[in-house]
Each structure stands twice: as C-alpha cells, then as structure tokens.
Design an enzyme around this catalytic site. Structure first.
Site, PDB file in Angstrom:
ATOM      1  N   GLY A 146       0.456  -1.554   0.069  1.00 30.49           N
ATOM      2  CA  GLY A 146       0.205   0.005  -0.126  1.00 30.49           C
ATOM      3  C   GLY A 146       0.942   1.213  -0.334  1.00 30.49           C
TER       4      GLY A 146
ATOM      5  CG  HIS B  37       3.594   1.516  -5.308  1.00 31.26           C
ATOM      6  ND1 HIS B  37       3.131   1.863  -4.273  1.00 31.26           N
ATOM      7  CD2 HIS B  37       4.249   0.095  -5.409  1.00 31.26           C
ATOM      8  CE1 HIS B  37       4.648   1.884  -3.437  1.00 31.26           C
ATOM      9  NE2 HIS B  37       4.534   0.323  -3.442  1.00 31.26           N
TER      10      HIS B  37
END
Ligand code: PAF
Length: 282
Positions: A31, A37
């Site tokens: 996360g 990402h």
C-alpha cells in the site's frame, strides 16, 4: 474493480479467469501507493489479460524496532489509484487471514539475503519470501512485478522462483524518480523539507558513479570511495552502506569489475533510511 479480502474469494476469482483462458499479472505491494507502484501496475496491465494488486502491510518482514505500526495505511486512497489504473482486483487480506497464530513455516534464502539490506535488517527477507510464496501459491500468477529500486529484493525473488519452481516470471521495472532525482518511496513522506533536499545526495552520488563508469573506470574500490566522498559532503546524511556487487549473486567486488554490476546504497537522512542503486552492463 473488486476488493477481495479472503483467500477463498481470490482463488475463485482467478479460477474463473483461468477457465476463460486469461493470463494473470500480479503486483505485490504494502500500500501507500505512489508513482512507482503505478508504473508496475501499468506495465502489468499492458502485459496481462487480468491484473491483481495486493495491498498488505506484511508484519513478518518488519523488525521489532522498525516502522510496522507507523507504516502509512489508506486502503480507500490506494484502491482509488488501482481503480484509475484499471487493475481488475485488489487483494487486501487481514493479517489473520494470511497468518495462522500457530504458523511455523519459514522461507529462508541463504547467501543473497545475508548481505546489504539483509545484514542490516535480520529476518526481513525471510518475511518477504514467506509472504510472496504464499501469494504465489494462492494466486498463481504468470508474471509478478517488482521495482528495481529494491534491487536486492528483485535478486532474492528471482532466486526464490528458481529454487522453489514457482511457475511465475519475475519482471523488474525501472526506478521511478521525483523531478529532483529522489527515487520514489513510500518512506519519502517521513522527510522534512530540509531532509528532502539533503536526500538528493543519493541520486547525485550514483549519477556521478555512472558517469565515472561510462568514462571507463572499472576499479570497484575507487568507485566506492568516490561515492562515499560525495555522500559525506552532505551533513544530514549518515551512510548505512555503499557497495559494488555482482548484479546476479550480489557478491561484493573488491577489484576489477568484469561482469554486470549493481551499486546499491543505503543512507539515513535524519531518521529515515533511504535506498537507491544503479546497474551497469559490462
Ligand atoms: O516491496 C514491497 O512492498 C514488499 O516487500 C512486498 C514485495 C509487497 C512483500 O510484502
């Protein structure tokens, strides 16, 4: 986009996709998603019919004095980014779903994990190997995407797959940088404005090393000394390590560089430990 919390549901989802003949890409994350990402997810989207991103702050890869509790968690924000990229599912299990209280299996890769970050963070890579092995067993992806910023993690993942015969291809994706050159990391949020400026020394020292390599220098100790002397000019920087290693087996090079080389560095800026690296093909 679906947010899936249980192992049973994610297995059913993948089985349905497999029955339809779809390929499956997997982007494991903890996360706190950022542009780095995003680039992994976009690449996975381009190369697979279906993509799963996992969001799981993995307790087994944090040491007792590390930032597990403080690690940023915002599933709504992370989910929105995954949705924007178009990934098909987010797998976000609770710790209890993934780890039984009496679990007793460990996954240890010797050698590769005893050096660099592994020597500074005992047990860290055991935790990474354990959780990624579980994800590979649960999801069974065709390809899994990791950022080259964690170069040691990429090398360890390739060895895990080779030694355990996982049927997945590890794809290493280029480092994504901020405009000022700082490698993007979830931990950059810990930096004050002043520390943020000081942190540029990591990229500056590596850029200098790359140009020295491009000019033909092949002596590892000379390169290492040049990087160290660049970093120590920044008063806020405290060097954890600067190494010149073989890109595949991470063995230290103490003389002439003859094979493809990885130069990984870890530097504390204030309390925040930052890592960065370059590779060079010989
Ligand atoms: O790189 C990370 O964020 C983690 O180490 C990973 C691969 C998601 C395993 O928890």
């Amino acid at each position: 986009m679906m947010i899936v919390k249980t192992i049973g549901e994610i297995r059913d989802l993948v089985k349905g996709w497999r029955d339809e003949g779809f390929s499956v890409g997997f982007v494991p994350t903890m996360g706190a998603l950022h542009e780095g990402h995003k680039s992994l997810m976009e690449r996975a989207m381009a190369e697979n019919d279906r993509v799963i991103t996992s969001i799981f702050v993995n307790p087994t890869q944090f040491g007792p004095d590390e930032d597990f509790e403080a690690y940023p968690r915002d599933l709504a924000k992370d989910g929105a980014l995954c949705d924007q990229v178009g990934v098909h599912a987010v797998f976000a299990p609770d710790a209890q779903e993934l780890y039984l209280s009496d679990k007793c299996t460990t996954v240890h890769i010797s050698g590769l994990t005893d050096v660099l970050c592994g020597s500074k963070r005992p047990g860290h890579f055991d935790g990474v190997c354990l959780v990624v092995s579980k994800f590979f067993n649960i999801i069974g992806p065709d390809k899994a995407y990791f950022g080259q910023k964690d170069a040691q993690q990429v090398a360890v993942m390739k060895r895990l797959v080779r030694d355990m015969n996982f049927e997945v291809e590890i794809i290493s994706c280029p480092i994504v940088r901020e405009e000022d050159g700082l490698a993007i990391s979830s931990r950059n949020v810990y930096l004050s404005e002043e520390e943020r400026k000081a942190a540029q020394v990591l990229n500056r020292s590596l850029k200098m090393a790359k140009s020295v390599l491009e000019q033909g220098e092949r002596n590892a100790p000379i390169l290492k000394a040049a990087i160290l002397s660049c970093i120590i000019q920044e008063p806020m920087a405290k060097i954890d390590y600067v190494e010149v290693v073989d890109k595949e087996n991470l063995e230290s090079i103490n003389g002439e560089i003859k094979n493809n080389v990885l130069i990984p560095i870890a530097v504390y800026i204030g309390k925040t430990r930052l890592i960065d690296n370059i590779t060079f093909e010989v």
